[in-house]
Structure formats: C-alpha cells, structure tokens
Design a protein around this motif. Structure first.
Motif, PDB file in Angstrom:
ATOM      1  N   PRO A   1       7.922  -2.888  -9.087  1.00 19.71           N
ATOM      2  CA  PRO A   1       7.680  -1.812  -8.089  1.00 19.71           C
ATOM      3  C   PRO A   1       6.255  -1.696  -7.337  1.00 19.71           C
ATOM      4  CG  PRO A   1       7.852  -0.812 -10.240  1.00 19.71           C
ATOM      5  CD  PRO A   1       8.040  -2.313 -10.291  1.00 19.71           C
ATOM      6  N   ASN A   2       5.298  -2.451  -8.287  1.00 20.97           N
ATOM      7  CA  ASN A   2       4.016  -2.477  -7.881  1.00 20.97           C
ATOM      8  C   ASN A   2       3.438  -3.875  -7.658  1.00 20.97           C
ATOM      9  OD1 ASN A   2       3.590   0.128  -8.687  1.00 20.97           O
ATOM     10  ND2 ASN A   2       3.548  -0.283 -10.896  1.00 20.97           N
ATOM     11  N   TYR A   3       4.194  -4.615  -6.757  1.00 22.25           N
ATOM     12  CA  TYR A   3       3.745  -5.997  -6.208  1.00 22.25           C
ATOM     13  C   TYR A   3       2.506  -5.703  -5.307  1.00 22.25           C
ATOM     14  CZ  TYR A   3       6.442  -4.059  -2.259  1.00 22.25           C
ATOM     15  OH  TYR A   3       6.984  -3.308  -1.211  1.00 22.25           O
ATOM     16  N   ARG A   4       1.660  -6.642  -5.942  1.00 29.49           N
ATOM     17  CA  ARG A   4       0.294  -6.678  -5.158  1.00 29.49           C
ATOM     18  C   ARG A   4      -0.575  -7.886  -5.240  1.00 29.49           C
ATOM     19  NH1 ARG A   4      -3.887  -3.735  -8.187  1.00 29.49           N
ATOM     20  NH2 ARG A   4      -3.666  -3.958 -10.246  1.00 29.49           N
ATOM     21  N   HIS A   5      -1.627  -7.920  -4.766  1.00 31.50           N
ATOM     22  CA  HIS A   5      -2.804  -9.014  -4.818  1.00 31.50           C
ATOM     23  C   HIS A   5      -1.900 -10.230  -4.431  1.00 31.50           C
ATOM     24  CE1 HIS A   5      -6.231  -6.675  -5.987  1.00 31.50           C
ATOM     25  NE2 HIS A   5      -5.428  -6.163  -6.925  1.00 31.50           N
ATOM     26  N   GLY A   6      -1.318 -10.349  -3.346  1.00 33.99           N
ATOM     27  CA  GLY A   6      -0.821 -11.505  -2.696  1.00 33.99           C
ATOM     28  C   GLY A   6       0.403 -12.347  -3.990  1.00 33.99           C
ATOM     29  N   LEU A   7       0.097 -13.257  -4.591  1.00 35.68           N
ATOM     30  CA  LEU A   7       0.933 -13.808  -5.448  1.00 35.68           C
ATOM     31  C   LEU A   7       0.817 -13.429  -6.963  1.00 35.68           C
ATOM     32  CD1 LEU A   7       1.041 -17.428  -4.049  1.00 35.68           C
ATOM     33  CD2 LEU A   7       2.592 -15.740  -3.488  1.00 35.68           C
ATOM     34  N   LEU A   8      -0.121 -12.613  -7.334  1.00 31.51           N
ATOM     35  CA  LEU A   8      -0.432 -12.087  -8.573  1.00 31.51           C
ATOM     36  C   LEU A   8       0.621 -11.188  -9.103  1.00 31.51           C
ATOM     37  CD1 LEU A   8      -4.257 -11.138  -9.128  1.00 31.51           C
ATOM     38  CD2 LEU A   8      -2.997 -13.062  -9.915  1.00 31.51           C
ATOM     39  N   ARG A   9       1.167 -10.503  -8.413  1.00 26.90           N
ATOM     40  CA  ARG A   9       2.406  -9.667  -8.845  1.00 26.90           C
ATOM     41  C   ARG A   9       3.388  -9.669  -7.821  1.00 26.90           C
ATOM     42  NH1 ARG A   9       3.776  -7.050 -13.124  1.00 26.90           N
ATOM     43  NH2 ARG A   9       1.718  -7.224 -14.521  1.00 26.90           N
ATOM     44  N   THR A  10       4.627 -10.377  -8.230  1.00 21.96           N
ATOM     45  CA  THR A  10       5.395 -10.652  -7.108  1.00 21.96           C
ATOM     46  C   THR A  10       6.896 -10.416  -7.733  1.00 21.96           C
ATOM     47  OG1 THR A  10       5.402 -12.955  -7.283  1.00 21.96           O
ATOM     48  CG2 THR A  10       4.241 -11.938  -5.571  1.00 21.96           C
TER      49      THR A  10
END
Ligand SMILES: [Zn+2]
Length: 332
Positions: free
Chosen positions: A56-65
């Motif tokens: 649910p909290n994808y963020r920072h480009g490829l950091l959390r996907t």
C-alpha cells in the motif's frame, strides 16, 4: 502479511503472486531429496527472479514497490553444524559484496519475525530515506537494531537505513511441513527433516539505494557504486560533418574501438555534438568518458573525462588505458 499478498481470480480460480519462495523451493527439493546421495549435501540452489507484494505504501522509486527483483540462495543440510557453517560463509560473502559497493552498510543481528527460524541477519545501508532504524557504535564500527543485544559501548548514533539483504537460518520449519527429508539410507536417524537457510539480496532496491545514497540531491547526474556502473567507459566519436570526423583506424579512436570491451559503450549518435552526448553520459552515471573533439583528434590524443571527479585530461592511447585500469583496479 495477509494484506500484502497479491491475490486475483481467473476463471473462478483464486491465485496469488508469491512474495517469498521458501515454500516453492522446499517443495521442489522435497521431490528429489529422498533419492539424493549424501555427497550432494549441503545442497545450495539459487535464483534471480521477480516477487510481488500488494504494497500500500509504494514509494521512493524502486525502494518499495509492488514488483521487485531478488537474488535468493537457499541451502539444505543434513545437520545443524553444516547449516551454521554455510550460513556464516554466505553472510560473510554478502557482507563483502555490500562493502565493495561502498554504501556504508552494516550486518546486524535481526528478529526472525514472520519467517521463523533460529538465526538471522539484516544488511542495512545508512540513508535518510530508509524505513529502518539502526544504532551505530563508532567504537566497534558495528550496527545494531534497537531491540537486540548490543555491544557494551554507550553513545551509539541512531540513523535511518535501507534494508538491502536478509539471511535466515530457518531450521526445519519449511522442510518439516513439506516433508523434505534426507533419506539416502533406511536407518531411522536419517529420517529427519533437512535444515534450511535462505539468503536474499533485493536487487531493484539495491539499485535505488545506490542512487539515493551516492547521488547528490542537487544534481541530475546519477552516481553508482563503481562495481555496478552501467558501463565503465563511454566513447564519443567526433560529430558528423566536423573536420575531425574522418579518423583513420590507426589513430587512437580507431584503436579504442577495436578493443571491443563489453563494459564500454560507443555513443555513435554523431548527429549530436560531443557536449550533448557527454551530458547524457553524465546523467547515466558513466564514470569515464573519452571524447574525440577537435583538440584531441588533431593531437591524436584522448580527451579523458573523469566524470565523478569532474576532471579532464588529454592522454595518449597507452596513458588512457592505464588511467582506466588504475581507476577500476582501486575497487577490486
Ligand atoms: Zn561498540
């Protein structure tokens, strides 16, 4: 975990996209391990593949996907001693890998959490965008998690950190469930589940972390760890239509092109100026650019641009090769 499982329906059948592969690997091993000779142990299998998490909290480009590439190793052992030995070897190898990437990373003892098992370590790189917290002791240069046993020194510094890898000694949690039993003989003592370890490196996250950590906030130019640059060297031939365009094969440019190194690339978009193509190389984070503008071509030299250190030198063919060799051998 349940919420993060990617589930979907197809023709009334329910499916999920796997966030981890311990089950699949153990099932695979259980189908062959009963007929494996003892000499096959420890059994180590690895894969580089995509995993999925309904994040649910994808963020920072490829950091959390939601979709991410991981390199995983799984080990299977007949006894605890062997499992501990391999666990330590792999952890040390992973530690060396991260050290060579110059990302200011630490191997820290961690909680087993959802994975279960007896022993595990995280590999964390210090970065303000990280979602984990690490306590760093400057006296012994080690990192610790808040709730775990630490060294006796006080005054540890708290930092944010990105998890790059994780190793677990899983014991028989999965092998018991999937009946992965070492069975090369009929003696009762051999009929026990194998001992298992798993060792992962998040590859897409490693790329993102590298860029986050090494690239300056006010620059558009990516900086990579020198071990994983997209190309070590870029060669920029003269612009089309310029007086220096026709360079013979015996000249430096011709000789460089004949080297045919896989780690080098030639930006042959010669309809663009050298300056335009150099900017692109800088953006991609290619550390060394060899340009053939007017001065270099006239003097039969290479214009060697050390992009990361913002320096330019005019060098002969031999000096150029030496420069490149020195530049990268520093990081072997
Ligand atoms: Zn300490």
């Amino acid at each position: 975990m349940h919420n993060e499982l990617f589930k979907f329906k197809d023709h009334d059948e329910e499916y999920c996209l796997s966030p981890t592969h311990e089950e699949a690997i153990t099932k695979l091993v259980s189908s062959v391990c009963k007929s494996l000779p003892r000499s096959n142990y420890p059994l180590l299998v690895y894969q580089i593949t995509w995993k999925y998490r309904n994040e649910p909290n994808y963020r920072h480009g490829l950091l959390r996907t939601k979709e991410f590439l991981m390199k995983d190793l799984y080990s299977f052992h007949r006894d605890e001693d062997c499992a501990h030995q391999i666990y330590e070897q792999v952890c040390n190898a992973y530690e060396r890998i991260f050290q060579k990437l110059e990302l200011n990373s630490f191997k820290v003892p961690a909680d087993s959490g959802l994975m279960g098992g007896s022993l595990n370590h995280e590999f964390l790189a210090v970065s303000p965008v990280g979602e984990d917290t690490i306590l760093i002791c400057s006296k012994c240069n080690r990192g610790y998690l808040n709730n775990k046993t630490q060294c006796e020194h006080e005054d540890k510094v708290e930092q944010r950190a990105i998890e790059l890898g994780h190793c677990f000694l899983l014991g028989d949690r999965y092998t018991k469930a999937f009946n992965a039993i070492e069975g090369s003989s009929d003696t009762a003592v051999d009929k026990k589940p194998l001992i298992m370890g798993c060792y992962g490196i998040g590859l897409t996250r490693l790329m993102a972390a590298s860029v986050e950590i090494l690239t300056s906030k006010d620059s558009n130019n990516i900086r990579w760890p020198k071990r994983i640059v997209p190309y070590e060297v870029a060669i920029l031939p003269p612009k089309k239509g310029s007086p220096e365009e026709t360079v013979g094969n015996e000249k430096t440019l011709g000789r460089l092109l004949q080297l045919d190194d896989n780690e080098w690339f030639v930006d042959d978009r010669t309809e663009f100026t050298i300056g335009y193509r150099l900017k692109d190389c800088e953006k991609m984070g290619i550390p060394i650019v060899i340009a053939f503008g007017k001065r270099a071509t006239q003097q039969n030299l290479c214009e060697v641009i050390d992009v990361y250190n913002n320096r330019t030198e005019y060098l002969s063919y031999e000096e150029t090769l030496k420069f490149i060799q020195n530049y990268y051998s520093l990081f072997c």
